[in-house]
Scaffold this active site. Structure first.
Site, PDB file in Angstrom:
ATOM      1  N   HIS A   8      49.787  20.962  42.986  1.00 12.47           N
ATOM      2  CA  HIS A   8      50.476  21.999  42.220  1.00 12.47           C
ATOM      3  C   HIS A   8      49.533  23.138  41.840  1.00 12.47           C
ATOM      4  CE1 HIS A   8      48.434  20.776  38.518  1.00 12.47           C
ATOM      5  NE2 HIS A   8      48.604  19.530  38.956  1.00 12.47           N
ATOM      6  N   GLU A  82      51.667  12.096  39.015  1.00 19.05           N
ATOM      7  CA  GLU A  82      50.227  11.897  38.821  1.00 19.05           C
ATOM      8  C   GLU A  82      49.924  10.479  38.333  1.00 19.05           C
ATOM      9  OE1 GLU A  82      47.340  12.231  39.721  1.00 19.05           O
ATOM     10  OE2 GLU A  82      46.781  14.244  39.019  1.00 19.05           O
TER      11      GLU A  82
END
Length: 222
Positions: A8, A82
Site C-alpha cells: 500500500h 498485515e
C-alpha cells in the site's frame, strides 16, 4: 499464474512510525494518495484481470485508482491483511517495534511458534495467507495476471516461506517500499517464483555457480 504483489501507499501510521495492523486501519497520507495515482499510471497499461486488496483501508485506497483506470472493481479479500501486532497495536516506541519484528525473525529461522504479545503465531499467519492466495488463484485461468495490494511485512514473510528462489533471510532483509511491486509466477501446488523485486530481476542460482549466487546468500555480505 502471474501475481503482482503491491504494498500500500504511505499511511498516517507509516508517517508516525506506528505499528498498525488492525482493521479498518489508518488512511493514506496525501503522499500515499499520490503514490496510488502513480501506481495506476505504472500498471494501468498492463493486461490485468483483477485487482484485489486486503481488508485494511490503506490497501483499498491504494488499489482504487488502478482499478478505476482498468475498469475493474477492487475485490476485498480477508486473509491478505498485515501480520497482527496484538498488544503492540498503535505504539511508536522502540520496544514495541522490536517486539513486533522479533517474532518475524524467528519465523524466518523456522520457529513458527513465536508471536507478538496477544497476536497469532506464524502457523496461523501462513494458514490464512496461503488460503487467501489459493482463493484468488482458484478464480482465474493459469495465464491470468492479478494485482494483490497488501502489506510489507506480510508479503515479505509469506514469500520467505513460499518462494522457491529466495529465502527468508533475503526477504526479511530486503525492503519493500510503499507501492513497491513484487512479481511472482506459479501456483499453490507448484510453488511460487519471484520474477522481479521492485523492478529488479531475481534469478535462480545454478549449483556451485558463484557468479549466479542466490540473492539470499549474497545478502550475507551486505
Amino acid at each position: 499464474m502471474r501475481i503482482l504483489l503491491v504494498r500500500h501507499g504511505q499511511s498516517t501510521a507509516n508517517a508516525a512510525g506506528a505499528v498498525s495492523s488492525a482493521a479498518p486501519g489508518p488512511d493514506l497520507t496525501d503522499l500515499g494518495r499520490e503514490q496510488a495515482e502513480a501506481l495506476a499510471g505504472t500498471l494501468g497499461d498492463d493486461r490485468i484481470d483483477a485487482v484485489y486488496a486486503s481488508i485494511l483501508v490503506r490497501a483499498q485506497q491504494t488499489a482504487s485508482p488502478l482499478a478505476a483506470r482498468l475498469g475493474l472493481d477492487v475485490v476485498v479479500r480477508d486473509g491478505l491483511h498485515e501480520i497482527e501486532a496484538g498488544d503492540l497495536e498503535d505504539r511508536t516506541d522502540e520496544e514495541a517495534l522490536r517486539g513486533y519484528v522479533l517474532p518475524l525473525v524467528a519465523w524466518a529461522g523456522g520457529d513458527l511458534t513465536a508471536s507478538a504479545p496477544g497476536a497469532p503465531d506464524g502457523h496461523a499467519f501462513f494458514e490464512r495467507f496461503d488460503a487467501a492466495i489459493a482463493d484468488v488463484v482458484a478464480l482465474h485461468d493459469d495465464d491470468a495476471t492479478v494485482v494483490v495490494v497488501g502489506h510489507g511485512a506480510a508479503t515479505r514473510v509469506w514469500l520467505g516461506g513460499r518462494a522457491l528462489n529466495v529465502d527468508p533471510e533475503f526477504t526479511t532483509s530486503t525492503e519493500m517500499e510503499n507501492t513497491g511491486v513484487i512479481e511472482v509466477t506459479g501456483s499453490p501446488e507448484a510453488g511460487w517464483t519471484v520474477v522481479s523485486w521492485q523492478g529488479a530481476p531475481v534469478g535462480v542460482a545454478a549449483p556451485n555457480d558463484p557468479t549466479g549466487e542466490a540473492l539470499g546468500e549474497a545478502a550475507d555480505g551486505d
